[in-house]
Design an enzyme around this catalytic site. Structure first.
Site, PDB file in Angstrom:
ATOM      1  N   ASP A  27       0.860  -1.177   0.000  1.00 33.26           N
ATOM      2  CA  ASP A  27       0.000   0.000   0.000  1.00 33.26           C
ATOM      3  C   ASP A  27       0.901   1.234   0.000  1.00 33.26           C
ATOM      4  O   ASP A  27       2.117   1.115   0.151  1.00 33.26           O
ATOM      5  CB  ASP A  27      -0.984  -0.001   1.173  1.00 33.26           C
ATOM      6  CG  ASP A  27      -0.334  -0.002   2.543  1.00 33.26           C
ATOM      7  OD1 ASP A  27       0.879  -0.255   2.624  1.00 33.26           O
ATOM      8  OD2 ASP A  27      -1.032   0.249   3.541  1.00 33.26           O
ATOM      9  N   TYR A  54       2.999   4.729   0.810  1.00 34.61           N
ATOM     10  CA  TYR A  54       3.670   5.273   1.990  1.00 34.61           C
ATOM     11  C   TYR A  54       2.651   6.067   2.809  1.00 34.61           C
ATOM     12  O   TYR A  54       1.800   6.760   2.255  1.00 34.61           O
ATOM     13  CB  TYR A  54       4.797   6.218   1.560  1.00 34.61           C
ATOM     14  CG  TYR A  54       5.913   5.558   0.773  1.00 34.61           C
ATOM     15  CD1 TYR A  54       6.652   4.510   1.307  1.00 34.61           C
ATOM     16  CD2 TYR A  54       6.245   6.010  -0.502  1.00 34.61           C
ATOM     17  CE1 TYR A  54       7.689   3.914   0.592  1.00 34.61           C
ATOM     18  CE2 TYR A  54       7.285   5.429  -1.228  1.00 34.61           C
ATOM     19  CZ  TYR A  54       7.999   4.384  -0.678  1.00 34.61           C
ATOM     20  OH  TYR A  54       9.032   3.814  -1.388  1.00 34.61           O
ATOM     21  N   PHE A  59       6.384   2.283  -4.478  1.00 29.56           N
ATOM     22  CA  PHE A  59       7.761   2.591  -4.069  1.00 29.56           C
ATOM     23  C   PHE A  59       8.259   3.962  -4.526  1.00 29.56           C
ATOM     24  O   PHE A  59       9.341   4.387  -4.140  1.00 29.56           O
ATOM     25  CB  PHE A  59       8.741   1.502  -4.542  1.00 29.56           C
ATOM     26  CG  PHE A  59       8.452   0.145  -3.967  1.00 29.56           C
ATOM     27  CD1 PHE A  59       8.757  -0.153  -2.647  1.00 29.56           C
ATOM     28  CD2 PHE A  59       7.842  -0.840  -4.738  1.00 29.56           C
ATOM     29  CE1 PHE A  59       8.487  -1.397  -2.106  1.00 29.56           C
ATOM     30  CE2 PHE A  59       7.554  -2.083  -4.210  1.00 29.56           C
ATOM     31  CZ  PHE A  59       7.880  -2.369  -2.891  1.00 29.56           C
ATOM     32  N   HIS A  71      11.031  -8.895   0.631  1.00 27.32           N
ATOM     33  CA  HIS A  71      10.720  -7.476   0.448  1.00 27.32           C
ATOM     34  C   HIS A  71      11.983  -6.626   0.631  1.00 27.32           C
ATOM     35  O   HIS A  71      12.875  -6.997   1.395  1.00 27.32           O
ATOM     36  CB  HIS A  71       9.662  -7.068   1.480  1.00 27.32           C
ATOM     37  CG  HIS A  71       9.003  -5.770   1.207  1.00 27.32           C
ATOM     38  ND1 HIS A  71       9.547  -4.568   1.614  1.00 27.32           N
ATOM     39  CD2 HIS A  71       7.856  -5.472   0.553  1.00 27.32           C
ATOM     40  CE1 HIS A  71       8.761  -3.585   1.230  1.00 27.32           C
ATOM     41  NE2 HIS A  71       7.724  -4.096   0.582  1.00 27.32           N
TER      42      HIS A  71
END
Length: 241
Positions: free
Chosen positions: A73, A75, A86, A197
């Site tokens: 989701d 920031y 990102f 991740h």
């Protein structure tokens, strides 16, 4: 409250109209129900800004998609989210996950990034898609049950069935498990490259099922898959300016 998918017939729409034409009416209806929900009633209470929620779709036409970078989701701190997984706007301090992405980019391809805005990747057919498209201020994953997962599953389903050669970069167990619920992810034109991740907690740690993100060479491997299947590689070094 204006519809989330309101088209202005200007350059600000980018490729959004092409996605609207691609998605089934039930998905478009769900998007508008989410847009009218109490969770999105006050612009300052969630990220990204209302006009940026579909930035990933605006920047990248469905027919051009060749790589999908799945995020969880947006920031959730002020000034960061811009509607692409990102990515942050020019001049914004890099969040830790993005710093590790750029560290791996350098290790993999020797490429340097001088901006955290990943729009130049998107314009080459890299769909920077979060699985959940909004987040409450300061509450990571706070909109996970809002209905976005059904929306983004349909986005993936629709683009995967266009027949393009696609590489899906799944960074983390959640991203990988998410693709497993999208039927089209098993089509022969869809190639999944998975690792842990890029967050500091997991970037250098492999698991039983996933290699560590750092050292996984996702960028060169994605290009290798594309080229081996007759598709154009991505110029990942375009962020160097």
């Amino acid at each position: 409250m204006e519809p989330l998918l309101k088209l202005t017939n200007t350059s600000a729409d980018g490729h959004l109209a092409e996605w609207v034409d691609l998605l089934p009416q039930e998905t478009l209806d769900l998007i508008e129900r989410i847009g009218a929900s109490d969770a999105l009633a006050v612009d300052e209470s969630f990220y990204p800004a209302r006009e940026d929620i579909f930035s990933a779709l605006k920047a990248c036409a469905p027919s051009d998609v060749r790589v999908i970078v799945l995020g969880q989701d947006p920031y959730h701190e002020p000034g960061q989210a811009m509607g692409m997984s990102f990515s942050v706007r020019e001049g914004t301090k890099y969040p830790p996950s993005l710093r590790n992405i750029f560290k791996e980019l350098k290790s993999d391809l020797g490429a340097d990034a001088t901006t955290g805005d990943l729009t130049p990747w998107a314009r080459q057919g890299v769909l920077l898609l979060n699985t959940v498209l909004t987040v409450p201020r300061g509450q990571a994953n706070g909109h996970a049950k809002l209905g976005w997962l059904d929306v983004t599953s349909q986005i993936l389903q629709s683009v995967m069935t266009l027949g393009n050669q696609l590489v899906v970069l799944c960074w983390g167990k959640q991203a990988l498990s998410y693709t497993e619920h999208v039927p089209a992810s098993t089509l022969p034109n869809v190639h999944v490259i998975a690792s842990t991740h890029p967050s500091p907690l997991s970037a250098s740690r492999s698991t039983k099922d996933l290699r560590s993100f750092l050292g996984s060479r996702p960028f060169s491997r994605a290009n290798e898959v594309l080229q081996n299947n007759g598709a154009r590689p991505v110029d990942w070094d375009v962020l160097a300016g």
